[in-house]
Design an enzyme around this catalytic site. Structure first.
Site, PDB file in Angstrom:
ATOM      1  N   ASP A  17     -52.785  18.503 -18.796  1.00 16.77           N
ATOM      2  CA  ASP A  17     -53.261  18.633 -20.122  1.00 16.77           C
ATOM      3  C   ASP A  17     -52.289  18.342 -21.011  1.00 16.77           C
ATOM      4  O   ASP A  17     -52.576  17.953 -22.377  1.00 16.77           O
ATOM      5  CB  ASP A  17     -53.550  19.849 -20.168  1.00 16.77           C
ATOM      6  N   LEU A  69     -58.228  22.408 -27.514  1.00 19.64           N
ATOM      7  CA  LEU A  69     -58.343  21.643 -28.781  1.00 19.64           C
ATOM      8  C   LEU A  69     -57.654  20.590 -28.401  1.00 19.64           C
ATOM      9  O   LEU A  69     -57.692  19.512 -29.296  1.00 19.64           O
ATOM     10  CB  LEU A  69     -58.337  22.268 -30.087  1.00 19.64           C
ATOM     11  N   ARG A  70     -56.778  20.579 -27.656  1.00 17.95           N
ATOM     12  CA  ARG A  70     -55.829  19.323 -27.436  1.00 17.95           C
ATOM     13  C   ARG A  70     -56.644  18.079 -27.266  1.00 17.95           C
ATOM     14  O   ARG A  70     -56.327  16.969 -27.801  1.00 17.95           O
ATOM     15  CB  ARG A  70     -54.726  19.257 -26.454  1.00 17.95           C
ATOM     16  N   GLY A  71     -57.523  18.061 -26.536  1.00 12.94           N
ATOM     17  CA  GLY A  71     -58.363  16.869 -26.321  1.00 12.94           C
ATOM     18  C   GLY A  71     -58.812  16.465 -27.465  1.00 12.94           C
ATOM     19  O   GLY A  71     -58.807  15.148 -27.856  1.00 12.94           O
ATOM     20  N   THR A  99     -55.924  14.657 -29.577  1.00 12.06           N
ATOM     21  CA  THR A  99     -55.415  13.550 -29.083  1.00 12.06           C
ATOM     22  C   THR A  99     -56.276  12.386 -29.081  1.00 12.06           C
ATOM     23  O   THR A  99     -56.057  11.162 -29.374  1.00 12.06           O
ATOM     24  CB  THR A  99     -55.124  13.714 -27.551  1.00 12.06           C
TER      25      THR A  99
END
Lengths: 334, 561
Positions: free
Chosen positions: A191, A272-274, A277
């Protein structure tokens, strides 16, 4: 040592090349993970990209690649304060590396021979403003990977031990590669790579022949081959540099943000990283392509590499996560 | 070469070719037991590479020796910095890897990096038996794979490489061009042999060029290419070429790729030639090649399976073993007491020696003792128990009895045990991996029965548990106890066909992960579908009606060994 293989001469593997270019445009995207078979040009691409990028200006002899004298955390060791040009660093992280070699440690040599406490910078310092390449990242010990990802995200390396206290900037793009058959990477680590791409050996004969042909030309008639591709590489470099400048001015309006969120919800990616990015990568792509604003097409192109490694694994879905992302993209961005 | 070339002839030729084009060919991977033939080959190395050093490397070599650095012990002794030069920094030299089959992945990666820089060549001496092999990353970077199996020393006469011939060939090498159609042919042949790595085709072409130079030719002939294909592509073949398929796929691709059609020969003229090449390679392969190919794939799989779990070589944890002599390195821990003990008898002598530095304790490199630990990977037995209505009514109690017996043995072996039960619509992890016998028994006794048989869900839970425990260093084995009447699909629907299909897919996945398994049929009569499932799992099938508790435990023992 000969020059690395030219980036633009790499046949096919468009996803991988795009992902790497995006990190060159916007290093904050946070690293690329390349998973694939042997002999698919993973390491060739990393070295080629670094050779493509313009040289950096740094204080001569500074092991931290500092931009100017104020930045160098340990100016006493410098013999010269001139600013010189250096190629963009690519540091190979060997497997079986110890934590000391990565973060740096007390310089044993100095300590023993002169009784001086002197910090010896590690690989993180050397990779500052460049690339840190880990071949077989899935075989690296977890704690080392953890440490690398931490530093890659914070951009700073802090060492507190053996009576030493030092902090120095370590901003680099992490590129990991590996063969999934030899062991998998923990999902928590997956991730934290910004983008991930899967590469496979080219299936059709034509492409394979072209691969062999170019490689052979590169090895047997190096000069002519490099001359042949220099123009393409220069063009690409200019596009990357313009992209970097334009990056801040590329707009992403509310509807795009909404699409990002919808896509991530549809795929059920955690955290929320998705979204972040995805947005960054799309913006970098827009900047690279000279567009003024992020469009759905940009999202569509970068979504697989930005999201495919953030999905929960579904062991019965043989199609693989990349296909799942593409399917979701079709539905959401229809 | 009138008769079929033996491995020895090939080895001789490979050595010459390597000496002619070291950058392009990387090296030789030689499977040979220690013996006369191998020694003669190694002796000939010096004649092939007269101007370079030959370094012997063993897989346990320290990074200091490989990359150079401060020689700590020498520095201590001398009182000033003593640097050592790393072997990998000695450009142009030959690396002779002894016991290459023992190479760890990280060691292989370091050597590969040297190979990728084209600065050194590698001769890997592999004494491995079936299950051990040189890491794939390394062998794929070496052009020649040669097996000395079955050679007697009479076949292997001592030889020297003709240095003058090599020099002439080296000079001619650059003049020989590789024609475009040969690139096409070689790539196609490699693809039809199932070789995915593009390096193989490159090596073939480079070797053909070197051979032409050695023969003092100006143009690579088809015979030369065929010769070289035999021993570069032959040993790498992963599949028996199937001639019929290829032309069609090529024809299919034609229209899509108008832009890239560069081949100036019509396809149907190339194909017969490629078939000739394939025939030549086929002729050179030994008769039992299919078995070998199969066993190679299996070994490859097994080797990867052990990467995460079984082979856990810790030098920091585990049961301490006697310390051994060694060098200081980053990965080792010094056993201080043992080191001092080793140094003690020499103290007086060393102190009295002329020019001895004035130190309280004189420790030399030879005194250093390193701590060693042995860390066995623990085994984990995952019980996947069918608690559905059909099974519960019939034989759940007996199944529980069998498990308890297995538990007792697992306890004796200090194995970990986990329990997954499936009933109704889903599977539950009743007991995470533990060593507690009491706890397991209690959970087992309270295991409720009834409902449908979601076999696929049970297998899925087992698979994910096996995967997660593998990464923690356990070695999982799955024991499935069921009557085999799967009737709940993975999505919870009561659909018998789908349920069976899902279970099948799951089983194949488990097999792909190389997890050993055991299927115990608890039905009244042996079920045919369960036998098939066991086959999908590559598992031992054991019908409980005919098996007493003793036989069950024997079967488990056999699977675990």
């Amino acid at each position: 040592m000969t020059q690395p293989f030219p980036f633009s001469a790499i046949v096919g593997q468009d996803d991988m090349k795009r992902a790497m270019i995006l990190t060159a445009v916007d290093p904050t995207i946070g690293g690329v993970l390349v998973f694939g078979d042997r002999g698919t040009g993973k390491s060739t691409a990393v070295r080629a990209l670094a050779a493509l990028l313009p040289p950096i200006k740094a204080v001569k002899g500074c092991p931290y690649n500092s931009e100017d004298l104020h930045e160098c955390p340990d100016p006493e060791i410098l013999e010269d304060t001139k600013i010189v040009e250096k190629p963009t660093p690519v540091v190979d992280l060997p497997l079986g590396v110890t934590e000391d070699r990565v973060v740096g440690a007390l310089d044993i040599e100095q300590a023993l021979t002169q009784g001086k406490k002197q910090f010896e910078p590690g690989l993180l310092a050397r990779a500052h403003r460049g690339y840190l390449y880990i071949d077989e990242v899935n075989l690296l010990e977890d704690h080392v990977v953890d440490l690398l990802l931490d530093v890659a995200v914070s951009g700073e390396n802090v060492v507190e031990r053996e009576g030493l206290s030092i902090r120095h900037a370590a901003k680099f793009v992490l590129v990991g590669s590996g063969n999934p058959e030899e062991g998998e990477l923990r999902p928590q680590l997956l991730d934290r790579f910004g983008l991930s791409v899967e590469v496979t050996s080219p299936e059709d004969i034509k492409t394979r022949i072209e691969v062999i042909r170019r490689r052979d030309a590169y090895e047997t008639d190096n000069k002519a081959f490099m001359r042949r591709w220099r123009g393409e590489d220069t063009k690409l470099r200019k596009r990357i540099l313009t992209g970097r400048e334009r990056l801040a001015s590329v707009k992403a309006d509310g509807s795009i943000l909404e699409e990002c969120a919808k896509l991530c919800i549809a795929l059920g990616s955690d955290g929320l990283r998705g979204e972040l990015t995805l947005l960054r990568a799309a913006r970098a792509l827009a900047a690279f392509e000279g567009a003024d604003a992020v469009t759905r097409d940009h999202l569509r192109l970068v979504a697989p590499s930005a999201l495919s490694h953030r999905l929960r694994r579904d062991p019965l879905d043989e199609a693989g996560s990349t296909t799942r992302v593409k399917r979701a993209v079709e539905e959401v961005l229809a | 070469m009138t008769s079929a070339p033996t491995a020895w002839d090939r080895a001789r030729l490979a050595l010459s070719l390597l000496a002619i084009d070291p950058d392009g060919l990387g090296g030789i991977w030689m499977r040979a037991r220690a013996g006369v033939s191998r020694d003669r080959f190694v002796a000939a190395l010096a004649s092939a590479f007269p101007k370079t050093d030959i370094h012997r490397l063993h897989p346990a070599i320290s990074d200091d020796q490989l990359f150079g650095g401060v020689d700590l012990t020498a520095t201590l002794d001398a009182g000033q910095t003593v640097m050592s030069r790393g072997i990998l920094n000695d450009d142009g030299s030959v690396l002779l890897l002894t016991m290459a089959e023992r190479s760890e992945e990280d060691f292989a990666a370091k050597i590969c990096h040297a190979l990728d820089r084209r600065s050194q060549i590698v001769i890997a001496l592999d004494e491995g038996l079936e299950e051990e092999a040189v890491p794939g990353r390394l062998s794929s970077r070496l052009a020649f794979h040669i097996d000395f199996d079955g050679l007697t020393h009479r076949d292997c006469l001592a030889f020297e490489v003709d240095a003058d011939a090599l020099e002439i060939a080296q000079r001619n090498l650059a003049r020989i061009a590789i024609p475009a159609e040969m690139i096409t042919d070689t790539t196609t042949v490699a693809a039809r042999l199932g070789i995915a790595d593009p390096r193989a085709a490159l090596f073939t072409l480079r070797a053909a060029r070197a051979l032409t130079a050695l023969k003092r030719g100006d143009v690579i002939t088809n015979e030369t290419l065929a010769d070289v294909m035999q021993f570069v592509l032959g040993p790498r073949a992963m599949q028996w070429p199937e001639a019929a398929e290829e032309p069609e796929t090529q024809a299919d691709q034609q229209p899509q790729e108008e832009t890239e059609t560069e081949s100036n020969l019509p396809e149907n003229e190339i194909l017969p030639l490629q078939d000739v090449y394939l025939d030549t390679i086929a002729a050179s392969l030994p008769a039992d090649v299919l078995d070998r190919l199969k066993s190679r794939q299996q070994t490859a799989g097994r080797a990867t399976g052990s990467g995460a779990g079984e082979k856990r070589k810790g030098n920091r944890r585990g049961r301490p073993k006697p310390s051994r002599r060694g060098r200081l390195g980053s990965a080792a821990r010094v056993d201080l007491v043992a080191t001092l003990r080793a140094a003690a008898p020499w103290q007086k002598m060393r102190r009295d020696a002329p020019f001895a530095p004035d130190k309280a304790v004189h420790v030399r490199a030879s005194d250093i003792r390193l701590k060693q630990f042995e860390d066995h990977s623990d085994r984990l037995l995952i019980f996947v128990v069918d608690a559905s209505g059909s099974a519960a009514l019939a034989r759940l109690a007996e199944a529980k009895g069998a498990i308890e017996l297995l538990l007792a043995e697992a306890y004796a072996r200090r194995d970990h045990v986990a329990l997954i039960a499936f009933r109704g619509e889903s599977a539950d992890l009743m007991l995470p991996p533990t060593r507690s016998l009491v706890q397991t028994k209690r959970r087992l006794a309270s295991l409720p029965g009834g409902g449908g048989t979601p076999l696929a869900a049970g297998l899925e839970a087992a698979l994910s548990l096996a995967a997660s425990t593998k990464s923690k260093g356990l070695t999982p084995t799955i024991a499935l106890l069921t009557d085999g009447r799967a009737n709940i699909a993975l999505d919870g629907n009561a659909n018998r066909t789908e349920a069976v299909e899902d279970a099948q897919k799951m089983a194949q996945l488990i097999r792909a992960k190389q997890t050993p398994a055991l299927v115990i049929d608890t039905g009244m009569r042996p079920t045919a579908s369960l036998k098939d499932l066991a086959q999908d799992l590559d598992a031992t099938y054991l019908p409980l009606p005919r098996a007493d508790a003793h036989r069950v435990s024997q079967a488990v023992e056999a699977v675990l060994e």
